[in-house]
Scaffold this motif. Sequence first.
Motif, mmCIF file in Angstrom:
data_model
loop_
_atom_site.group_PDB
_atom_site.id
_atom_site.type_symbol
_atom_site.label_atom_id
_atom_site.label_comp_id
_atom_site.label_asym_id
_atom_site.label_seq_id
_atom_site.Cartn_x
_atom_site.Cartn_y
_atom_site.Cartn_z
ATOM 1 N N LEU A 122 -30.362 60.628 -60.853
ATOM 2 C CA LEU A 122 -29.996 59.411 -61.581
ATOM 3 C C LEU A 122 -31.045 58.313 -61.482
ATOM 4 C CD1 LEU A 122 -26.269 59.272 -60.451
ATOM 5 C CD2 LEU A 122 -27.059 59.582 -62.806
ATOM 6 N N GLU A 123 -31.994 58.479 -60.583
ATOM 7 C CA GLU A 123 -32.908 57.384 -60.233
ATOM 8 C C GLU A 123 -33.634 56.784 -61.434
ATOM 9 O OE1 GLU A 123 -36.567 56.443 -57.144
ATOM 10 O OE2 GLU A 123 -35.720 58.463 -57.237
ATOM 11 N N HIS A 124 -34.104 57.598 -62.349
ATOM 12 C CA HIS A 124 -34.890 57.088 -63.471
ATOM 13 C C HIS A 124 -34.079 57.003 -64.763
ATOM 14 C CE1 HIS A 124 -38.386 57.021 -60.957
ATOM 15 N NE2 HIS A 124 -38.185 58.282 -60.619
ATOM 16 N N THR A 125 -32.771 56.890 -64.623
ATOM 17 C CA THR A 125 -31.911 56.709 -65.790
ATOM 18 C C THR A 125 -31.371 55.287 -65.791
ATOM 19 O OG1 THR A 125 -29.780 57.284 -64.771
ATOM 20 C CG2 THR A 125 -31.177 59.122 -65.530
ATOM 21 N N ASP A 126 -30.802 54.879 -66.910
ATOM 22 C CA ASP A 126 -30.171 53.564 -66.971
ATOM 23 C C ASP A 126 -28.658 53.688 -67.140
ATOM 24 O OD1 ASP A 126 -30.067 54.427 -69.586
ATOM 25 O OD2 ASP A 126 -30.846 52.571 -70.457
ATOM 26 N N PHE A 127 -28.091 54.828 -66.725
ATOM 27 C CA PHE A 127 -26.637 54.948 -66.766
ATOM 28 C C PHE A 127 -26.024 53.870 -65.870
ATOM 29 C CE2 PHE A 127 -27.537 59.574 -67.703
ATOM 30 C CZ PHE A 127 -27.109 59.512 -69.024
ATOM 31 N N ARG A 128 -24.990 53.230 -66.376
ATOM 32 C CA ARG A 128 -24.327 52.182 -65.603
ATOM 33 C C ARG A 128 -23.436 52.828 -64.560
ATOM 34 N NH1 ARG A 128 -19.647 48.204 -67.105
ATOM 35 N NH2 ARG A 128 -19.675 46.969 -65.210
ATOM 36 N N ARG A 129 -23.772 52.583 -63.278
ATOM 37 C CA ARG A 129 -23.030 53.168 -62.167
ATOM 38 C C ARG A 129 -22.194 52.089 -61.499
ATOM 39 N NH1 ARG A 129 -28.267 55.363 -62.303
ATOM 40 N NH2 ARG A 129 -29.067 54.491 -60.378
ATOM 41 N N LEU A 130 -21.005 52.456 -61.050
ATOM 42 C CA LEU A 130 -20.074 51.509 -60.451
ATOM 43 C C LEU A 130 -20.009 51.719 -58.941
ATOM 44 C CD1 LEU A 130 -17.166 52.005 -63.024
ATOM 45 C CD2 LEU A 130 -18.971 50.261 -63.078
ATOM 46 N N ASP A 131 -20.063 50.632 -58.205
ATOM 47 C CA ASP A 131 -19.860 50.667 -56.750
ATOM 48 C C ASP A 131 -20.776 51.664 -56.050
ATOM 49 O OD1 ASP A 131 -17.761 48.802 -57.066
ATOM 50 O OD2 ASP A 131 -16.370 50.429 -57.505
ATOM 51 N N GLU A 132 -21.996 51.808 -56.525
ATOM 52 C CA GLU A 132 -22.898 52.799 -55.949
ATOM 53 C C GLU A 132 -23.513 52.286 -54.652
ATOM 54 O OE1 GLU A 132 -25.757 55.844 -57.931
ATOM 55 O OE2 GLU A 132 -26.737 53.897 -57.878
ATOM 56 N N LEU A 133 -23.588 53.155 -53.674
ATOM 57 C CA LEU A 133 -24.246 52.865 -52.399
ATOM 58 C C LEU A 133 -25.254 53.966 -52.112
ATOM 59 C CD1 LEU A 133 -21.134 51.861 -50.257
ATOM 60 C CD2 LEU A 133 -22.853 50.315 -51.201
ATOM 61 N N SER A 134 -26.184 53.688 -51.206
ATOM 62 C CA SER A 134 -27.134 54.716 -50.795
ATOM 63 C C SER A 134 -26.388 55.795 -50.011
ATOM 64 C CB SER A 134 -28.227 54.105 -49.913
ATOM 65 O OG SER A 134 -27.685 53.774 -48.643
ATOM 66 N N VAL A 135 -27.014 56.946 -49.873
ATOM 67 C CA VAL A 135 -26.380 58.043 -49.133
ATOM 68 C C VAL A 135 -26.102 57.630 -47.692
ATOM 69 C CG1 VAL A 135 -28.543 59.186 -48.455
ATOM 70 C CG2 VAL A 135 -26.444 60.539 -48.692
ATOM 71 N N ASP A 136 -26.967 56.779 -47.110
ATOM 72 C CA ASP A 136 -26.756 56.346 -45.729
ATOM 73 C C ASP A 136 -25.551 55.427 -45.591
ATOM 74 O OD1 ASP A 136 -28.972 57.767 -44.830
ATOM 75 O OD2 ASP A 136 -30.334 56.077 -45.163
ATOM 76 N N ASP A 137 -25.216 54.707 -46.666
ATOM 77 C CA ASP A 137 -24.119 53.739 -46.606
ATOM 78 C C ASP A 137 -22.797 54.262 -47.161
ATOM 79 O OD1 ASP A 137 -25.755 51.797 -45.459
ATOM 80 O OD2 ASP A 137 -26.473 51.122 -47.418
ATOM 81 N N TRP A 138 -22.827 55.397 -47.842
ATOM 82 C CA TRP A 138 -21.620 55.909 -48.480
ATOM 83 C C TRP A 138 -20.695 56.564 -47.447
ATOM 84 C CZ3 TRP A 138 -19.134 54.916 -52.670
ATOM 85 C CH2 TRP A 138 -18.141 55.784 -53.132
ATOM 86 N N THR A 139 -19.414 56.260 -47.518
ATOM 87 C CA THR A 139 -18.402 56.932 -46.701
ATOM 88 C C THR A 139 -17.744 57.978 -47.578
ATOM 89 O OG1 THR A 139 -17.998 54.945 -45.379
ATOM 90 C CG2 THR A 139 -16.268 56.633 -45.390
#
Length: 196
Positions: A122-139
Amino acid sequence: MRRPFMDTPDQLASLEGQQYLVLRPTIGVASLFREVQDAALARFGGDIRHPRTEHATLRAFAEPDRRAELAALIRRWAADQHPIEVTAEAVDAFPAPWQVLIVRLARTASLVSAYASLSAALEHTDFRRLDELSVDDWTFHLSVVYGRSLEPAVWEDFREASVSELGRKPTETIVEAELVWYQDGTEHAELIPLGR
């Protein structure tokens, strides 16, 4: 037959135009989820918002006009994934203002890898993501009940009585993801196999 995640009019209205990539456990983790949810619903007489079935969300999107392009990207991502191992490790909760009771999942290598590789896709896309966190911060979790409407003292009593580490830690392997979207007051879904 597939059971919907959300099916009440207010839930469906609140999710209109959104898409979710989820993993749906079906064996041991699912059984534990139902035990925890049944106990929570019994406590409140069923009068608390909750998902209708177990699922762990990997990403949330708001792309009602580009759902086909989003689905194509997710299918490409899924084709390169190995099956994902999920292990329930605790009954936990997100604090105020969210007030959500959850079954917390262990950070298994395959689950973390899947989330990270999806982030890369997803990194180089402009899809609108909701409530996204990094893998280190995601529960990683399965939401059990949504307690935002509860008074803080009622929530805190419920949370304290509910959270616990698990003696048995059920594990299962998930071999397909599910892209769920909400359109015209209805939940729709596409099952997407993991791996070629």
